[in-house]
Each structure stands twice: as C-alpha cells, then as structure tokens.
Scaffold this motif. Sequence first.
Motif, PDB file in Angstrom:
ATOM      1  N   ALA A 116       0.929  -1.124   0.087  1.00 28.82           N
ATOM      2  CA  ALA A 116       0.037  -0.070  -0.223  1.00 28.82           C
ATOM      3  C   ALA A 116       0.889   1.282  -0.139  1.00 28.82           C
ATOM      4  O   ALA A 116       2.010   1.369   0.505  1.00 28.82           O
ATOM      5  CB  ALA A 116      -0.917   0.015   1.232  1.00 28.82           C
ATOM      6  N   VAL A 172       0.378   5.690   0.947  1.00 28.46           N
ATOM      7  CA  VAL A 172      -0.189   6.608   1.888  1.00 28.46           C
ATOM      8  C   VAL A 172       0.313   7.852   1.587  1.00 28.46           C
ATOM      9  O   VAL A 172       1.627   8.381   1.780  1.00 28.46           O
ATOM     10  CB  VAL A 172      -0.207   6.562   3.271  1.00 28.46           C
ATOM     11  CG1 VAL A 172      -0.941   7.822   3.826  1.00 28.46           C
ATOM     12  CG2 VAL A 172      -0.664   5.372   3.660  1.00 28.46           C
ATOM     13  N   SER A 177      -4.165   4.770  -0.439  1.00 33.03           N
ATOM     14  CA  SER A 177      -5.282   5.476   0.329  1.00 33.03           C
ATOM     15  C   SER A 177      -5.383   6.849   0.112  1.00 33.03           C
ATOM     16  O   SER A 177      -4.568   7.389  -0.749  1.00 33.03           O
ATOM     17  CB  SER A 177      -4.488   5.309   1.953  1.00 33.03           C
ATOM     18  OG  SER A 177      -3.798   6.497   2.104  1.00 33.03           O
ATOM     19  N   VAL A 236      -1.851   3.483   8.875  1.00 36.77           N
ATOM     20  CA  VAL A 236      -0.895   2.409   8.476  1.00 36.77           C
ATOM     21  C   VAL A 236      -1.515   1.252   9.344  1.00 36.77           C
ATOM     22  O   VAL A 236      -1.618   0.086   8.782  1.00 36.77           O
ATOM     23  CB  VAL A 236       0.558   2.637   8.968  1.00 36.77           C
ATOM     24  CG1 VAL A 236       1.249   1.193   8.485  1.00 36.77           C
ATOM     25  CG2 VAL A 236       1.291   3.642   7.999  1.00 36.77           C
ATOM     26  N   LEU A 252      -4.583  -0.165   7.561  1.00 35.83           N
ATOM     27  CA  LEU A 252      -4.422  -0.817   6.148  1.00 35.83           C
ATOM     28  C   LEU A 252      -3.820  -2.019   6.740  1.00 35.83           C
ATOM     29  O   LEU A 252      -4.298  -3.134   5.981  1.00 35.83           O
ATOM     30  CB  LEU A 252      -3.166   0.094   5.452  1.00 35.83           C
ATOM     31  CG  LEU A 252      -3.744   1.443   4.788  1.00 35.83           C
ATOM     32  CD1 LEU A 252      -2.518   2.209   4.506  1.00 35.83           C
ATOM     33  CD2 LEU A 252      -4.710   1.198   3.596  1.00 35.83           C
ATOM     34  N   ASP A 307       0.161  -4.597   4.989  1.00 35.73           N
ATOM     35  CA  ASP A 307       1.124  -4.498   5.919  1.00 35.73           C
ATOM     36  C   ASP A 307       2.256  -4.317   5.474  1.00 35.73           C
ATOM     37  O   ASP A 307       3.174  -4.008   6.159  1.00 35.73           O
ATOM     38  CB  ASP A 307       0.711  -5.574   6.911  1.00 35.73           C
ATOM     39  CG  ASP A 307       1.186  -6.977   5.982  1.00 35.73           C
ATOM     40  OD1 ASP A 307       1.510  -6.905   4.889  1.00 35.73           O
ATOM     41  OD2 ASP A 307       1.281  -7.902   6.807  1.00 35.73           O
ATOM     42  N   VAL A 366       3.812  -0.538   3.865  1.00 35.24           N
ATOM     43  CA  VAL A 366       3.293   0.579   3.185  1.00 35.24           C
ATOM     44  C   VAL A 366       4.604   1.443   3.112  1.00 35.24           C
ATOM     45  O   VAL A 366       5.511   1.606   3.807  1.00 35.24           O
ATOM     46  CB  VAL A 366       2.459   1.061   4.533  1.00 35.24           C
ATOM     47  CG1 VAL A 366       1.979   2.495   4.066  1.00 35.24           C
ATOM     48  CG2 VAL A 366       1.357   0.065   4.899  1.00 35.24           C
ATOM     49  N   ALA A 425       6.803  -0.273   7.351  1.00 33.78           N
ATOM     50  CA  ALA A 425       6.620   1.240   6.591  1.00 33.78           C
ATOM     51  C   ALA A 425       7.855   1.799   6.468  1.00 33.78           C
ATOM     52  O   ALA A 425       8.767   1.581   7.290  1.00 33.78           O
ATOM     53  CB  ALA A 425       5.795   2.035   7.604  1.00 33.78           C
TER      54      ALA A 425
END
Length: 245
Positions: free
Chosen positions: A19, A21, A60, A93, A96, A102, A104, A132
């Motif tokens: 993912a 952001v 996102s 996060v 998500l 997981d 990110v 992340a």
Amino acid sequence: MHLESAMWTDVQGVETDLAMVPIGSTEQHGPHAPLGTDTLNAETVAETAAERLDDPVVVSPAVPVGIAEEHRQFSGTLWTSESTFRSYVRDIVGSLASHGFDRVVLVNGHGGNAAALREVAGAITRHDDAYAVPFTWFEEVGDYTSRMGHGGPLETALLQHVNPDHVREGCLDDAAAEASDRWGDWQGRVNLAFDSAEFTENGVVGDPREASADLGEELLDATSEALMELLETVAEHDPDRPTHR
C-alpha cells in the motif's frame, strides 16, 4: 486501487499486501501555486507509480495537513503538531495492516514531514504488525534535487505537467522578484531562522520561472521510477523484528 473510489467488496478481493499513503501539506507556495501543492504532487507521484507498476498496490486517500508551522505567517496555512501527525499516520498504517496491507510506503511531498515520517516508520516497523518506509519524491530526481527550493522550479514544474490549471502563470515574475535564493538565514552551518517569513517576502525560495511542463514530465518519470523500484523492494523485504525481552 484507490480506496476512496473503490467499494469494500472490491478491496476485499485485492491480492496484495502493498500500500501507499500520499502525505502532503496545506501551506503557502507563493502567489503562483496553491496551498495544496505538496498534497497534489504527492498524490501525482503515488498514482503514477501505481498505474505503471505491474503488480497491484492499494493507494489510500492523501493526508492533506502536515508539519508546517514554519509557514504560519502566511494566510491559509494549516499545521499539526509532530506528535499528532505521527499518531495519525501510524493509525492509518494500522488500519491498512488490519486488512492485510501491511507493507506501506509513505509517499511524502513536504520537507517538513520528512523527519517525523522516518521516526514513525521506524516505530511502526519495530512495534506494530506492519512494515513502513518513507519516500520523499523530490529526493529522487537526481541532480534536480538541489534546485528544490519552495514554490520553486521543481514543485511548479510538476504542477505545470499534471495540474496546469492550478498554476497562476501571470504571477511567476512577481513570485521570482521577491523570492529567496536559499532556505534560511545562515551563520556558518547554523540556520538562524525557524519560519519562512524570516527570509522570504512571499514564501518562495528559488525561481519558479525555471519551471516547465517538460521539466515536470522528466521529474515525474524519474521519481515514479524510483518509487516503483522501492515498492518492488518493499514487497520482497523481510524486516528483522527481534523478540522483545
């Protein structure tokens, strides 16, 4: 896949743990560029990388307010504290990750967010059920990075390429006339200034007249390619999470 335009039933079927952001800011960018410049540019880079990546990735909605108190003297600027910002990003996060996304990448468009994003990404990776990493788009444009400024040629060029209606071309000369040539008021290696109003009359650093849509296209190609490579690496990387004693 963009979460804000997807149905939950569509999201449920996405086979990815990856993912992004987009994270920006609402702050002055001189008389020629909008307050939402950083958010628009972060969204542009994230969306371009998602479209060009072979594998699926969830994007996102953007975080539109960041750490920007340094621009507080300019009307319309919004900001939040570092602690609130870090908590908010961490919660996103975590949300998500609860759905299986997981891994990110935090796609950042504002320099004032960078340190806090590095810190919160570390906390997420060390203590949460997610991995992340931060990515700041203008740090990934090769030699152009040194020309970043603020409301300067790089940010303006990316807007001209993707969101040209958001640039007031007739204000570029005025923007350049009152711009600073560097970020801060320096004594040796010490920056004496905390707020941008201390060293720039109109909030601009750098000459936005050096921008062009062609330059924006080149910047977008470079930074989206770097982001794609990062996404591919993050998808395969196994961060070390030692057991706490």
